[in-house]
Design an enzyme around this catalytic site. Structure first.
Site, PDB file in Angstrom:
ATOM      1  N   ASP A 121       0.938  -6.345  -3.166  1.00 17.83           N
ATOM      2  CA  ASP A 121      -0.508  -6.184  -3.014  1.00 17.83           C
ATOM      3  C   ASP A 121      -0.846  -4.738  -2.657  1.00 17.83           C
ATOM      4  O   ASP A 121      -0.186  -4.137  -1.804  1.00 17.83           O
ATOM      5  CB  ASP A 121      -0.996  -7.133  -1.918  1.00 17.83           C
ATOM      6  CG  ASP A 121      -2.483  -7.083  -1.698  1.00 17.83           C
ATOM      7  OD1 ASP A 121      -3.236  -7.396  -2.630  1.00 17.83           O
ATOM      8  OD2 ASP A 121      -2.897  -6.720  -0.574  1.00 17.83           O
ATOM      9  N   GLU A 167       0.599  -4.020  -7.800  1.00 14.16           N
ATOM     10  CA  GLU A 167      -0.844  -3.871  -7.984  1.00 14.16           C
ATOM     11  C   GLU A 167      -1.112  -2.398  -7.689  1.00 14.16           C
ATOM     12  O   GLU A 167      -1.221  -2.002  -6.530  1.00 14.16           O
ATOM     13  CB  GLU A 167      -1.624  -4.766  -7.033  1.00 14.16           C
ATOM     14  CG  GLU A 167      -3.122  -4.701  -7.251  1.00 14.16           C
ATOM     15  CD  GLU A 167      -3.912  -5.463  -6.197  1.00 14.16           C
ATOM     16  OE1 GLU A 167      -4.936  -6.078  -6.547  1.00 14.16           O
ATOM     17  OE2 GLU A 167      -3.515  -5.437  -5.012  1.00 14.16           O
TER      18      GLU A 167
END
Length: 690
Positions: free
Chosen positions: A348, A385
């Site tokens: 993330d 990401e």
């Protein structure tokens, strides 16, 4: 500051229940063996430390307090002690003392802290507010748990090591996947319930599940942390997803899920959050890193180190390239691969991992390369990401060789194309063939691109074709949260409608998205429920909705059986055609067309249609793909290949049963052109002429 100076005196039981010895400074964490437990905790700036032992998970006070001697129980910056006779499971906490008048330090011996390497935590008595306000919180604190992770029978299981090009990733939330009563499982919202749904995943054809965070997080305030993106304990499976988490049950239940998925040929990828923690900003709560060694773990504002730099958008940012944080991250990942057999990780806001000591973006960030080069992680999928909340956007240029990336460019281009935006067919062609503009210049491959239309964060696929704007009123923020630019189109009505023409168009548009995703070179990912038309009622930021808005409604399996059948057949079509799964750019060869052969409309500002011919590889048939996102039918010229006829394998405009033909039963196109209805995707396969 000494323990005595801080007002804390050694407990009379220091020499009572358990004998102690000096212990070892490595490995970090609590490591049990046959005769005791070794504890080792990093804190460079602490002046004293106490280990608190609790009899049970709900014991309000410790039964033994062990005061560590800075001379005897400290090696450089690691505090350590061995506790004889202690057995797992055992519950413990830390009191850490240090200078209170140094800017950036947040030592507070009133607060009981958890061990960053704890294999489990107990939240039985946890009061988040007590960890934020002044005063002692012993009776209301988190507790670390000593867990014996040995003795599990893996029955020969190990990570599957499936090639990246063969992945079809299914992103899901462990809780929301089965929490709805419609799921029909015995233990809704658990790792065990995922096991019950494996036959469904097998029938769908996905080859990997990517689960939203399963490292233990604080869900006591479900309104703010349903997704789980604020980690409390990085080495512990989330107890809230377990049937019986006590006594190491959380580890066993997670392993049971992994083993069962592997037996079904499905890999397990974990969504991990190393960009920030659940400790928030300067207001707390204080329960781990900040109380152990705040300036070594977090980015602090050099102008006023009481405050944090917030590159994550979540209150704090872990300093991932500080050596001790880098070690913790790599140790954590290796633990989950070695001890839990996971197959990969999605990071993330991974751009945070590329930031240096002053927050600058590094060309060669140590933590990224240590993950890339770890022998333990050598066969593990690593997916970034590649952006953060402070403006770093590294899609196409994330460091390392084998890091894959969530390809936001693919998402945005395909959304605009299917919506009907004109003049972007050149970009569409680039995305279809693996985004070479992003990856090839750096020696990367199509498999570095994770292609997706939707993910957990944003509209579902059904909402993408049902809403022009977000509808996040249920979040309580006045519809100000969430992305305003969704490149969505409601097909003629905002939200639910009884108009059969609009309903049919929405199904077709969802099929168009699914078709383009699964026909594209790279690694496709869909989000759970898109295959059955799951809606979040227009909410594109359901991070706080632990309810029917977020849960998968299993009744849609029957209601939207036509859409589900299309997804199943398209996934099978992809797996049957190696031309769609090539890991490199040099094959198959591609010829581009518009409605006329060899005349793609690269420079036409009104173009909404594209076609291409893929040459067959590894014994595969040639494929001819037509994408008409214009609202009216168009006739496309077909290549005339010697000894070959074209047969219609896929047509998103047709009803179930005809939209994806059975292999070998594809109807032959008898003419030199193929008519593509408005807003449709068609795939033809070559077949030897009679």
């Amino acid at each position: 500051m000494s323990v005595q100076a801080a007002g804390w005196q050694p407990s009379p039981v220091d020499s009572g229940l358990h004998r102690t010895s000096r212990g070892r400074h490595h490995p970090l964490g609590a490591r049990p063996d046959d005769s005791g437990v070794n504890f080792a905790v990093f804190s460079e700036h602490a002046t004293a430390m106490q280990l608190l032992l609790f009899e049970r998970h709900d014991s309000p006070e410790p039964y033994q307090i062990i005061t560590l001697d800075p001379e005897e129980n400290r090696t450089f910056a690691v505090w350590h002690v061995r506790v004889e006779g202690l057995r797992a499971p055992a519950f413990y906490g830390l009191r850490v003392f240090g200078p209170a008048d140094v800017p950036g330090m947040r030592f507070d011996p009133d607060k009981v802290l958890i061990d960053p390497y704890a294999r489990g935590i107990s939240r039985t008595l946890w009061d988040r507010g007590a960890a934020c306000r002044p005063g002692d919180n012993t009776t209301l604190s988190l507790r670390s748990v000593v867990v014996d992770t040995g003795g599990y029978d893996w029955e020969g299981d190990e990570p599957l090591r499936r090639p990246m090009e063969d992945l079809v990733i299914y992103e899901t939330h462990v809780g929301g996947f089965t929490r709805s009563p419609s799921s029909g499982v015995r233990q809704p919202g658990t790792f065990a319930a995922v096991v019950e749904k494996i036959p469904y995943l097998q029938e769908l054809g996905v080859t990997a599940v990517e689960v939203l965070p399963v490292f233990d997080f604080d869900d006591s305030d479900g309104h703010t942390n349903y997704w789980g993106y604020s980690t409390a304990a990085y080495f512990a499976p989330h107890a809230g997803y377990c049937v019986a988490p006590e006594a190491g049950g959380h580890v066993r239940e997670f392993r049971d899920m992994v083993k069962a998925l592997h037996a079904a040929g499905i890999e397990v990828i974990l969504d991990v959050v190393f960009n920030h923690t659940d400790e928030g900003n300067q207001l707390g709560p204080l329960f781990s890193f900040a109380g152990l060694d705040n300036p070594n773990y977090y980015y602090l504002d050099p102008g006023d180190p009481r405050f944090y730099y917030d590159y994550s958008g979540c209150g704090n940012t872990l300093m991932a390239n500080h050596p001790i944080v880098t070690k913790m991250i790599v140790d954590c990942l290796e633990y989950w691969v070695r001890e839990m057999h996971v197959d990969g990780f999605r990071f993330d806001e991974a751009a945070v991992l590329t930031r240096g000591a002053r927050g600058e973006v590094l060309d060669e960030p140590p933590v990224v390369w240590q993950i890339e080069l770890s022998e333990t992680l050598a066969d593990t999928k690593i997916i970034a990401e590649a952006w953060d909340a402070a403006g770093a956007y590294e899609v196409g240029r994330y460091p390392g060789y084998r890091w894959a990336e969530w390809n936001g460019r693919f998402r945005d281009t395909m959304r605009r194309f299917v919506k009907g935006d004109p003049g972007i067919v050149g970009d569409v062609a680039t995305r279809l063939t693996g985004s070479a503009d992003l990856y090839q210049p750096r020696g990367h491959r199509p498999i570095n691109s994770i292609n997706f239309i939707t993910c957990h964060d944003g509209f579902t696929l059904a909402d993408l074709v049902s809403y022009d704007g977000k509808h996040n009123e249920a979040n309580g923020e006045g519809n100000r949260d969430g992305n305003d630019d969704n490149a969505s189109w409601n097909c003629g009505a905002e939200g639910p409608t009884d108009d059969p023409e609009i309903q049919a168009l929405r199904v077709r548009q969802m099929k168009n998205f699914a078709g383009l995703l699964l026909l594209s070179r790279g690694v496709p990912m869909l989000v759970a429920g898109d295959e059955i038309g799951r809606t979040q009622q227009g909410n594109n930021n359901a991070y706080c909705q632990d309810n029917e808005i977020s849960w998968l409604d299993w009744s849609l399996v029957e209601t939207n059986a036509e859409l589900l059948a299309f997804w199943r057949r398209m996934i099978a079509f992809r797996q049957a055609h190696p031309s769609l799964r090539q890991p490199t750019y040099d094959r198959p060869s591609v010829a581009w067309h518009g409605t006329r052969l060899d005349q793609p409309c690269w420079n036409d500002p009104d173009a909404r249609a594209l076609a291409c011919t893929l040459s067959g590889v590894d014994g595969d048939a040639d494929l001819h793909i037509i994408a008409n996102m214009y609202w009216a039918p168009l006739d496309f010229e077909l290549p005339a290949l010697p000894g070959v006829v074209w047969a219609r394998a896929v047509d998103t405009s047709l009803p179930t049963g005809a939209d994806v033909a059975e292999p070998g039963a594809e109807p032959v196109v008898e003419t030199a052109t193929c008519t593509a209805p408005g807003r449709s995707v068609i795939v033809l396969v070559s077949r030897p002429s009679a």
